[in-house]
Design a protein around this motif. Structure first.
Motif, PDB file in Angstrom:
ATOM      1  N   UNK A 198       0.837  -1.211   0.000  1.00  0.00           N
ATOM      2  CA  UNK A 198       0.000   0.000   0.000  1.00  0.00           C
ATOM      3  C   UNK A 198       0.869   1.257   0.000  1.00  0.00           C
ATOM      4  N   UNK A 199       1.927   1.227   0.793  1.00  0.00           N
ATOM      5  CA  UNK A 199       2.819   2.393   0.863  1.00  0.00           C
ATOM      6  C   UNK A 199       3.544   2.614  -0.464  1.00  0.00           C
ATOM      7  N   UNK A 200       3.931   1.528  -1.125  1.00  0.00           N
ATOM      8  CA  UNK A 200       4.633   1.644  -2.403  1.00  0.00           C
ATOM      9  C   UNK A 200       3.723   2.183  -3.501  1.00  0.00           C
ATOM     10  N   UNK A 201       2.464   1.827  -3.438  1.00  0.00           N
ATOM     11  CA  UNK A 201       1.543   2.228  -4.499  1.00  0.00           C
ATOM     12  C   UNK A 201       0.920   3.599  -4.266  1.00  0.00           C
ATOM     13  N   UNK A 202       0.696   3.957  -3.005  1.00  0.00           N
ATOM     14  CA  UNK A 202       0.003   5.217  -2.709  1.00  0.00           C
ATOM     15  C   UNK A 202       0.880   6.235  -1.995  1.00  0.00           C
ATOM     16  N   UNK A 203       2.001   5.784  -1.444  1.00  0.00           N
ATOM     17  CA  UNK A 203       2.907   6.594  -0.633  1.00  0.00           C
ATOM     18  C   UNK A 203       2.204   7.147   0.611  1.00  0.00           C
ATOM     19  N   UNK A 204       1.210   6.412   1.083  1.00  0.00           N
ATOM     20  CA  UNK A 204       0.573   6.756   2.353  1.00  0.00           C
ATOM     21  C   UNK A 204       1.231   5.909   3.434  1.00  0.00           C
ATOM     22  N   UNK A 205       2.074   6.547   4.224  1.00  0.00           N
ATOM     23  CA  UNK A 205       2.853   5.836   5.230  1.00  0.00           C
ATOM     24  C   UNK A 205       2.088   5.748   6.545  1.00  0.00           C
ATOM     25  N   UNK A 206       2.196   4.615   7.242  1.00  0.00           N
ATOM     26  CA  UNK A 206       1.485   4.467   8.519  1.00  0.00           C
ATOM     27  C   UNK A 206       2.043   5.408   9.584  1.00  0.00           C
ATOM     28  N   UNK A 207       1.168   5.875  10.451  1.00  0.00           N
ATOM     29  CA  UNK A 207       1.581   6.749  11.556  1.00  0.00           C
ATOM     30  C   UNK A 207       2.037   5.871  12.721  1.00  0.00           C
ATOM     31  N   UNK A 208       3.334   5.692  12.843  1.00  0.00           N
ATOM     32  CA  UNK A 208       3.854   4.755  13.848  1.00  0.00           C
ATOM     33  C   UNK A 208       4.884   5.377  14.785  1.00  0.00           C
ATOM     34  N   UNK A 209       4.903   6.698  14.866  1.00  0.00           N
ATOM     35  CA  UNK A 209       5.870   7.339  15.753  1.00  0.00           C
ATOM     36  C   UNK A 209       5.673   6.893  17.201  1.00  0.00           C
TER      37      UNK A 209
ATOM     38  N   UNK B  43       3.872  -5.037  11.079  1.00  0.00           N
ATOM     39  CA  UNK B  43       4.247  -4.717   9.700  1.00  0.00           C
ATOM     40  C   UNK B  43       4.222  -3.217   9.454  1.00  0.00           C
ATOM     41  N   UNK B  44       3.229  -2.549  10.019  1.00  0.00           N
ATOM     42  CA  UNK B  44       3.154  -1.096   9.850  1.00  0.00           C
ATOM     43  C   UNK B  44       4.364  -0.416  10.480  1.00  0.00           C
ATOM     44  N   UNK B  45       4.780  -0.907  11.642  1.00  0.00           N
ATOM     45  CA  UNK B  45       5.986  -0.361  12.258  1.00  0.00           C
ATOM     46  C   UNK B  45       7.195  -0.651  11.372  1.00  0.00           C
ATOM     47  N   UNK B  46       7.204  -1.825  10.743  1.00  0.00           N
ATOM     48  CA  UNK B  46       8.287  -2.170   9.826  1.00  0.00           C
ATOM     49  C   UNK B  46       8.364  -1.213   8.648  1.00  0.00           C
ATOM     50  N   UNK B  47       7.217  -0.852   8.081  1.00  0.00           N
ATOM     51  CA  UNK B  47       7.182   0.112   6.973  1.00  0.00           C
ATOM     52  C   UNK B  47       7.731   1.460   7.440  1.00  0.00           C
ATOM     53  N   UNK B  48       7.311   1.863   8.619  1.00  0.00           N
ATOM     54  CA  UNK B  48       7.788   3.124   9.209  1.00  0.00           C
ATOM     55  C   UNK B  48       9.313   3.104   9.372  1.00  0.00           C
TER      56      UNK B  48
END
Length: 318
Positions: free
Chosen positions: A118-129, A289-294
């Protein structure tokens, strides 16, 4: 300063390099020896003109027939019309080929985890701070009475191995690319995610070095070593990006596990999934996984800031 469009950029992943060897030996932190690219439409037009220039009437007829046309007589009066028709057909053919390449790239992206895809296709990154902060807090001052894997000395870090044939000096090129493209290129270049320690920062390359020098031989090498050797044989150096440094081992292991979970084993040369520790071990897979993307995005920011450094055999000899 112009930027390239993500629709016009063809991205390659490190796996496509298994059968390709770069003929040029680019140096890190130097301007890549590339010819400036025109806009796609201009490039297509130039390509079409070169294909039609100097064609004889017979060659023009054959070209049209190859593209499904049934031309009538070609002579001085009809030649210009048929040339225009051929140009239109060639441009349509080029557009279809370009679209197919984009579809192929999309199919490659679909093999990552759903969150990274999803991040690669839309560049919407998860909010994982907040999640990363929760991870840090537990291990910043670990419980002294608890036995943690490999102790509590803050000498560990994470590292990502990248293929320079994919990055092509991404930090230098990033100034003329949109952030979305930078992230796609960075992810496609990663072929291994690991945990290291300060006392042996290049231990992950020593095994490959022994095979490279001929000190060790094996009929079947692990995928990571195989890929490192392939990069070296192509005359380039492996990029070993160190990040999230000065942490205790279990924090580095947890960060590694999150990034591997986000990438997926199919897209790496890692042989097994990582191990989670502390509060993160109790989280749902999606959250990990979302933290991994972050973390992968943060690693890219470090890479872009520090620049590309390649490690060749001479750089790591013991």
């Amino acid at each position: 300063m112009s930027t390239t469009s993500s629709e016009d950029t063809i991205l390659y992943d490190w796996r496509s390099m298994h059968s390709e060897m770069m003929s040029s030996k680019g140096k890190e932190n130097h301007k890549p020896q590339t010819v400036p690219q025109k806009e796609t439409s201009d490039a297509d037009e130039d390509s079409v003109l070169s294909e039609t220039k100097g064609l004889t009437d017979k060659e023009l007829r054959l070209k049209l027939m190859e593209l499904g046309e049934c031309p009538g007589p070609i002579n001085s009066r009809t030649r210009a019309t048929y040339l225009r028709r051929l140009c239109c057909l060639l441009q349509e053919s080029n557009k279809i080929a370009h679209h197919q390449k984009q579809l192929d790239k999309t199919q490659t992206d679909l093999q990552y985890s759903p969150e990274l895809c999803r991040a690669l296709q839309t560049f919407k990154l998860p909010e994982c701070q907040a999640d990363e902060q929760a991870l840090c807090q537990q291990f910043d001052q670990p419980d002294q009475n608890r036995k943690w894997r490999e102790g509590i000395i803050k000498s560990s870090f994470n590292y990502l191995l990248l293929d320079p044939r994919v990055t092509k000096n991404l930090p230098f090129r990033s100034h003329t690319m949109i952030p979305h493209e930078c992230f796609q290129t960075f992810i496609h270049a990663i072929f291994y995610v690991g945990k290291g320690k300060r006392s042996r920062p290049y231990s992950h390359l020593y095994e490959a070095l022994e095979y490279y020098k001929g000190d060790k031989t094996s009929k079947k090498l692990c995928p990571k070593v195989q890929h490192i050797l392939q990069v070296w044989k192509a005359g380039q150096g492996v990029i070993s990006l160190h990040c999230f440094q000065n942490v205790i081992p279990v924090e580095a292991y947890t960060r590694e596990a999150c990034m591997v979970e986000a990438m997926g084993l199919k897209m790496l040369t890692n042989q097994k999934r990582g191990d989670f520790y502390g509060v993160v071990s109790n989280w749902q897979v999606k959250r990990k996984r979302e933290l991994g993307v972050h973390l992968l995005y943060r690693a890219m920011q470090i890479f872009l800031a520090e620049g590309e450094r390649q490690l060749r055999p001479l750089d790591i000899r013991q």
